[in-house]
Scaffold this active site. Structure first.
Site, PDB file in Angstrom:
ATOM      1  N   GLU A 164       0.803  -1.229   0.000  1.00 26.62           N
ATOM      2  CA  GLU A 164       0.000   0.000   0.000  1.00 26.62           C
ATOM      3  C   GLU A 164       0.832   1.273   0.000  1.00 26.62           C
ATOM      4  O   GLU A 164       0.629   2.166   0.845  1.00 26.62           O
ATOM      5  CB  GLU A 164      -0.987  -0.015   1.166  1.00 26.62           C
ATOM      6  CG  GLU A 164      -2.029  -1.100   1.008  1.00 26.62           C
ATOM      7  CD  GLU A 164      -3.209  -0.969   1.947  1.00 26.62           C
ATOM      8  OE1 GLU A 164      -3.164  -0.139   2.877  1.00 26.62           O
ATOM      9  OE2 GLU A 164      -4.192  -1.696   1.759  1.00 26.62           O
ATOM     10  N   GLU A 366      -5.329  -8.617   0.094  1.00 30.83           N
ATOM     11  CA  GLU A 366      -6.123  -8.294   1.292  1.00 30.83           C
ATOM     12  C   GLU A 366      -7.557  -8.014   0.884  1.00 30.83           C
ATOM     13  O   GLU A 366      -7.796  -7.419  -0.169  1.00 30.83           O
ATOM     14  CB  GLU A 366      -5.603  -7.045   2.014  1.00 30.83           C
ATOM     15  CG  GLU A 366      -4.318  -7.238   2.764  1.00 30.83           C
ATOM     16  CD  GLU A 366      -3.877  -5.985   3.540  1.00 30.83           C
ATOM     17  OE1 GLU A 366      -4.748  -5.228   4.006  1.00 30.83           O
ATOM     18  OE2 GLU A 366      -2.659  -5.793   3.654  1.00 30.83           O
TER      19      GLU A 366
HETATM   20  C1  BG6 Z   1      -4.730  -2.271   4.919  1.00 26.99           C
HETATM   21  C2  BG6 Z   1      -3.369  -2.574   5.524  1.00 26.99           C
HETATM   22  O1  BG6 Z   1      -4.815  -0.888   4.685  1.00 26.99           O
HETATM   23  O2  BG6 Z   1      -5.857  -2.517   5.642  1.00 26.99           O
HETATM   24  C3  BG6 Z   1      -3.408  -3.429   6.767  1.00 26.99           C
HETATM   25  O3  BG6 Z   1      -2.509  -3.128   4.580  1.00 26.99           O
HETATM   26  C4  BG6 Z   1      -4.600  -3.041   7.612  1.00 26.99           C
HETATM   27  O4  BG6 Z   1      -2.196  -3.286   7.440  1.00 26.99           O
HETATM   28  C5  BG6 Z   1      -5.855  -3.340   6.796  1.00 26.99           C
HETATM   29  O5  BG6 Z   1      -4.661  -3.642   8.863  1.00 26.99           O
HETATM   30  C6  BG6 Z   1      -7.139  -3.045   7.554  1.00 26.99           C
HETATM   31  O6  BG6 Z   1      -7.110  -1.724   7.997  1.00 26.99           O
HETATM   32  P1  BG6 Z   1      -7.351  -1.334   9.501  1.00 26.99           P
HETATM   33  O7  BG6 Z   1      -7.053   0.122   9.568  1.00 26.99           O
HETATM   34  O8  BG6 Z   1      -8.777  -1.628   9.778  1.00 26.99           O
HETATM   35  O9  BG6 Z   1      -6.436  -2.151  10.330  1.00 26.99           O
END
Ligand code: BG6
Length: 466
Positions: A164, A366
């Site tokens: 990211e 993700e």
């Molecule tokens: C992504 C990141 O932006 O989203 C992760 O790569 C992150 O590290 C995931 O944990 C979920 O976001 P958040 O802010 O809910 O933890």
């Protein structure tokens, strides 16, 4: 498009799950690990990274759970400051041994390791010397990548460069303790990260036999609020600045034209070194990692003083920018408890757009639902909302495959509960519950949630009923 018969997911599809080092491992100062920027800037009210989910000590138990689940791939990141406590120079043998053992446990269990080199956790020492503004960080990253390819390249064939990068530029609080740099400086850092990634891509191809490497940006589709042409231009603007800037550079080694025009107009264009563009054009990724959580909706900027570039706050929340776009609500979509739009069809749209532009295999690195999960009195975690969320998204991924997208795998976030970037354990994503609260570590026991068993079944059927 509707299909009367759906093609199955491909054989050898990488049904996986993801984590990152600083959010899961803990042991943040143990066994010679150096500090990273993440160790410094977390809000005091929520869990810090000193123990996190204690994956560092419990990885064997975690890998056993992955095996039982039938997982085909595990995406995790290496903590740069665990293997190079000073960011460069001397390596830490205990840190290296940890990843040796983790990788061995995975490969012996038939699980394909997918390794991210850098997930928000720049070694603090490098940060203090200017971080990504300092060209020395590019060399340090290349040296780190080289060492990782040499050490693990015999067993790790799937690599991701930077997680990211676009979030780090648009929401710099994800990586910075203290004051965030100016936008101008951020876009110079962005350019330097592009160079670092290009070096890593070339090194991977040189050093890892059969190695495949790609970027892992956070990609979304952007909708115009209405069919007014000015809204459509605004949505193009934001999609170019937020997404295509990163993928065009990774794949074609050039600045996206709309994004570059924006950088020039705003006085944000980076200084480009004499041979930079040659290096960028030369490095070719083998596949694209893609994190997808939500879509965005925008209208034309109103230029009334209310549109401003979001440089802080949540990574899926935008405000807008004068002359570029204004963020809008999308009433067609439901919202998670944490304000993110749930848009499974948007995943299909995003996959189609990305594949049409780049024609490279895509790995979803993700995607998942952050929610307040609780351990019930019956000893289980009934995370039905997560099952429903993933069911819808997997279905749209299958439709995208039918649309012709070369989707090679899907790694939901996250395998186990871990520290969310800014909401701690109050916002959980895991298939496996970790028994701890923000400050009370309890026993850190692993408890498979209902979604764990649901995913186990889905993997066993290769997704044929989704
Ligand atoms: C992504 C990141 O932006 O989203 C992760 O790569 C992150 O590290 C995931 O944990 C979920 O976001 P958040 O802010 O809910 O933890």
């Amino acid at each position: 498009m509707f299909y009367s018969n759906l093609k199955p997911f491909p054989e050898n599809f990488l049904w996986g799950a993801s984590t990152s080092a600083y959010q899961a491992e803990g042991a943040s100062t143990m066994d010679g690990k150096g500090l990273s920027v993440q160790d410094l800037h977390h809000p005091v009210a929520i869990a810090d990274f000193s123990v996190a989910s204690d994956h560092y000590h419990r990885f064997r138990e975690d890998v056993e759970l992955m095996k039982r689940m039938g997982l085909k791939a595990y995406r995790f990141s290496i903590s740069w400051s665990r293997v190079f406590p000073q960011g460069k120079g001397e390596m830490n043998p205990l840190g290296l041994a940890f990843y040796d053992e983790l990788i061995d446990a995975l490969t012996e269990g038939g699980i394909t390791p997918v390794v991210t080199l850098y997930h928000f956790d720049l070694p603090l020492v490098l940060h203090e010397k200017g971080g990504w503004s300092n060209p020395e960080t590019i060399d340090a990253f290349a040296a780190y990548a080289r060492a990782m390819f040499e050490r693990y390249g015999d067993r790790v064939k799937y690599w991701l460069t930077i997680n990211e990068q676009n979030v780090m530029i648009n929401h710099p609080n994800a990586m910075y303790p203290g004051q965030v740099p100016s936008q101008k400086e951020l876009y110079q850092q962005n350019h330097n990260m592009f160079l670092a990634s290009a070096l890593a891509i070339n090194l991977c191809h040189e050093l890892v036999e059969g190695g495949k490497i790609g970027p892992a940006p956070n990609i979304i589709c952007v909708y115009p609020k209405t069919c007014a042409p000015a809204d459509v231009i605004a949505s193009d603007n934001w999609e170019a600045i937020r997404c295509w800037l990163y993928l065009d550079m990774a794949v074609y080694g050039r600045y996206n034209a709309t994004a570059w025009a924006y950088l020039e107009e705003k006085g944000l264009a980076p200084t480009i070194g004499k041979h930079d563009m040659e290096l960028l054009a030369d490095a070719k990724p083998d596949f694209l990692g893609m994190n997808y959580y939500a879509s965005a909706t925008v209208s034309a900027a109103k230029n009334d003083g209310h549109d401003r570039q979001p440089r802080n706050g949540d990574q899926q929340t935008m405000v807008g920018e004068e002359g570029v776009f204004r963020s809008e609500e999308n009433d067609m979509l439901e919202t998670t408890d944490f304000g993110w739009k749930i848009d499974s069809i948007g995943l299909r749209t995003t996959l189609r757009r990305v594949y049409d532009r780049y024609h490279l295999p895509i790995l979803i690195t993700e995607n998942g639902l952050g929610s307040v999960d609780t351990l019930d009195e019956d000893g289980h975690v009934h995370d039905n909302a997560r099952i429903e969320y993933l069911e819808r998204h997997f279905h749209q991924a299958r439709l995208a495959i039918n649309d012709g997208v070369d989707l090679i795998g899907y790694c939901p976030w996250s395998f186990i509960d871990l520290v969310s970037t800014h909401q701690g354990y109050g916002k959980r994503y895991g298939f496996v519950y970790v028994n701890r609260e923000e400050k009370d570590l309890k026993d850190l026991a692993r408890i498979p949630k209902d979604s764990y068993y649901w995913y186990q079944q889905l993997i066993a059927e290769n997704g044929m009923n989704i």
